[in-house]
Design a protein around this motif. Structure first.
Motif, short mmCIF file in Angstrom:
data_model
loop_
_atom_site.label_atom_id
_atom_site.label_comp_id
_atom_site.label_asym_id
_atom_site.label_seq_id
_atom_site.Cartn_x
_atom_site.Cartn_y
_atom_site.Cartn_z
N LEU A 98 0.83 -1.20 0.00
CA LEU A 98 0.00 0.00 0.00
C LEU A 98 0.87 1.26 0.00
CD1 LEU A 98 -2.72 1.37 0.11
CD2 LEU A 98 -2.75 1.01 2.59
N LEU A 99 1.97 1.25 0.77
CA LEU A 99 2.85 2.41 0.82
C LEU A 99 3.54 2.64 -0.53
CD1 LEU A 99 4.45 2.02 4.36
CD2 LEU A 99 2.58 3.53 3.66
N ALA B 71 3.55 6.00 -5.46
CA ALA B 71 3.42 6.12 -6.92
C ALA B 71 2.31 7.09 -7.32
CB ALA B 71 3.16 4.75 -7.54
N VAL B 72 1.16 7.01 -6.65
CA VAL B 72 0.01 7.82 -7.08
C VAL B 72 -0.05 9.17 -6.39
CG1 VAL B 72 -1.31 5.73 -7.58
CG2 VAL B 72 -1.58 6.84 -5.35
N GLY B 73 0.69 9.34 -5.29
CA GLY B 73 0.72 10.63 -4.59
C GLY B 73 -0.25 10.71 -3.44
N SER B 74 -1.49 10.33 -3.66
CA SER B 74 -2.48 10.34 -2.57
C SER B 74 -3.59 9.35 -2.88
CB SER B 74 -3.06 11.75 -2.37
OG SER B 74 -3.81 12.14 -3.51
N CYS C 64 -1.55 10.93 2.15
CA CYS C 64 -0.31 10.79 1.41
C CYS C 64 0.77 10.29 2.37
CB CYS C 64 0.11 12.11 0.76
SG CYS C 64 0.47 13.43 1.94
N LEU C 65 1.92 9.92 1.82
CA LEU C 65 3.02 9.47 2.67
C LEU C 65 3.53 10.62 3.54
CD1 LEU C 65 5.44 7.26 0.50
CD2 LEU C 65 4.23 6.58 2.58
N SER C 66 3.78 10.33 4.79
CA SER C 66 4.42 11.32 5.66
C SER C 66 5.93 11.28 5.45
CB SER C 66 4.11 11.00 7.13
OG SER C 66 4.80 9.81 7.53
N ALA C 67 6.62 12.23 6.05
CA ALA C 67 8.08 12.22 5.96
C ALA C 67 8.65 10.94 6.56
CB ALA C 67 8.65 13.44 6.68
#
Length: 361
Positions: free
Chosen positions: A214-215, A220-223, A245-248
């Motif tokens: 999933l990550l 890849a898709v941004g959000s 979206c992915l966090s830092a």
């Protein structure tokens, strides 16, 4: 092994010793980019920057240390202090906010280091400002990825004497995660506070293994809609009422996992719109570990190209449509840099199918 010294840059060069009448202007425009300044503000700040640039250019080490928190920390590093010069073996990377003041200060510090035979660059990160939380969070994720790419395979020393508290706090945590040494010099102190590399490393794979697929898709898709990331630890994502979206931290941990897992086997496609043929999977399975790791990363970039309808197509990926189909394939893609290998594929039922790995046509 070469060393990168990463220094966060604040605005002490502009504020230290500045006449009181200018301080309200500096505070009011602290988060302004050049385009946000009105002509009067821009003229006043330009004059101040020019004055500080000229003053620092003439300054010796004692004066420079009093003028700039960043240089004060750098020049307190024992191996720099002993030589009173910078080593050509060290690469200085300056991180400043995406503001007029931040970039101007970083340029002055960079030029001072270069004038003394040091290697210095500025890592520009869009939206690295503290006036809008959502943009700042996204900027930290971008900063994480670019910093990890820049410092790959190098010793890293993090100089946190300058900069802003919000950025420094995050980078100190990242340093602990990555095993970097950090240094800090309190104001008016003579001796550096050194925070050594921790003798332990967090097992990133264990932390994100249940969510890796999933990550990778999220990267890849941004959000994605928040409902699709249910169950993912909050530390790995940033989410509002609708999108996530992915966090830092998610970015940093994903990069750690990639560094190891991508050498071990061909990873599944990051998005469902990307498909591998059996022939391609066999060919990829015969690659050595180093080439396999590069291929997996390129496939992630290709997944982003698919997910963005072709908008993401950097020169390193270089997706091209062939003049005429070759063995059924209609497109070719750089397999990884430094090689003549290409990926050949085609669209079928709304998905991009990688047919094979072959030589450049």
């Amino acid at each position: 092994m070469s060393r990168t010294i990463v220094s966060t840059v604040g605005t002490s060069l502009l504020t230290n010793g500045t006449e009181p009448a200018l301080l309200p202007l500096l505070r009011r425009t602290a988060n302004h980019r050049t385009r946000d300044l009105d002509p009067v503000e821009k003229e006043q700040l330009d004059r101040l920057v020019a004055t500080r640039r000229e003053r620092l250019a003439r300054a010796g080490i004692p004066e420079a240390r009093r003028a700039s928190a960043e240089l004060n920390g750098l020049l307190a590093i024992p191996e720099v202090l002993e030589r009173e010069s910078f080593s050509a073996e060290d690469q200085h990377l300056l991180i400043a906010t995406d503001t007029y003041q931040g970039q101007a200060t970083a340029e002055i510090v960079r030029d001072w280091i270069r004038a003394r035979d040091g290697n210095a660059e500025i890592l520009h990160v869009t939206d690295l400002r503290t006036d809008e939380l959502a943009s700042f969070r996204a900027a930290l994720s971008d900063l994480t990825l670019r910093l990890l790419e820049w410092t790959q395979g190098q010793r890293v020393l993090l100089n946190l004497t300058g900069g802003f508290k919000s950025v420094n706090a995050f980078l100190q945590s990242l340093a602990m995660l990555q095993g970097w040494e950090s240094v800090f010099l309190f104001e008016n102190a003579r001796e550096l506070l050194r925070i050594p590399r921790l003798p332990v490393r967090w097992d990133a794979a264990e932390a994100i293994a249940p969510h890796l697929a999933l990550l990778r898709r999220l990267d890849a898709v941004g959000s994605l809609p928040v409902g699709e990331v249910a169950g993912v630890p909050e530390s790995l994502i940033f989410a509002d009422a609708q999108q996530a979206c992915l966090s830092a931290w998610g970015t940093a941990l994903l990069e750690q996992v990639r560094a190891q897992a991508y050498r071990e086997r061909l990873q599944p496609p990051a998005v469902p719109e990307l498909v591998f043929s059996e022939r391609f999977e066999r060919e990829a399975g015969r690659l050595g570990k180093d080439d396999l790791a590069k291929l997996n990363r390129q496939l992630d970039a290709l997944a982003r190209w698919v997910a963005t309808d072709g908008r993401h197509n950097p020169a390193s990926l270089d997706v091209k449509k062939l003049a005429k189909p070759v063995d059924g394939s209609t497109h070719q893609v750089d397999a990884w840099s430094g090689t003549g290998k290409r990926l050949f594929g085609r669209f079928e039922d709304g998905k991009f199918v990688i047919d094979r790995l072959g030589d450049h046509l």
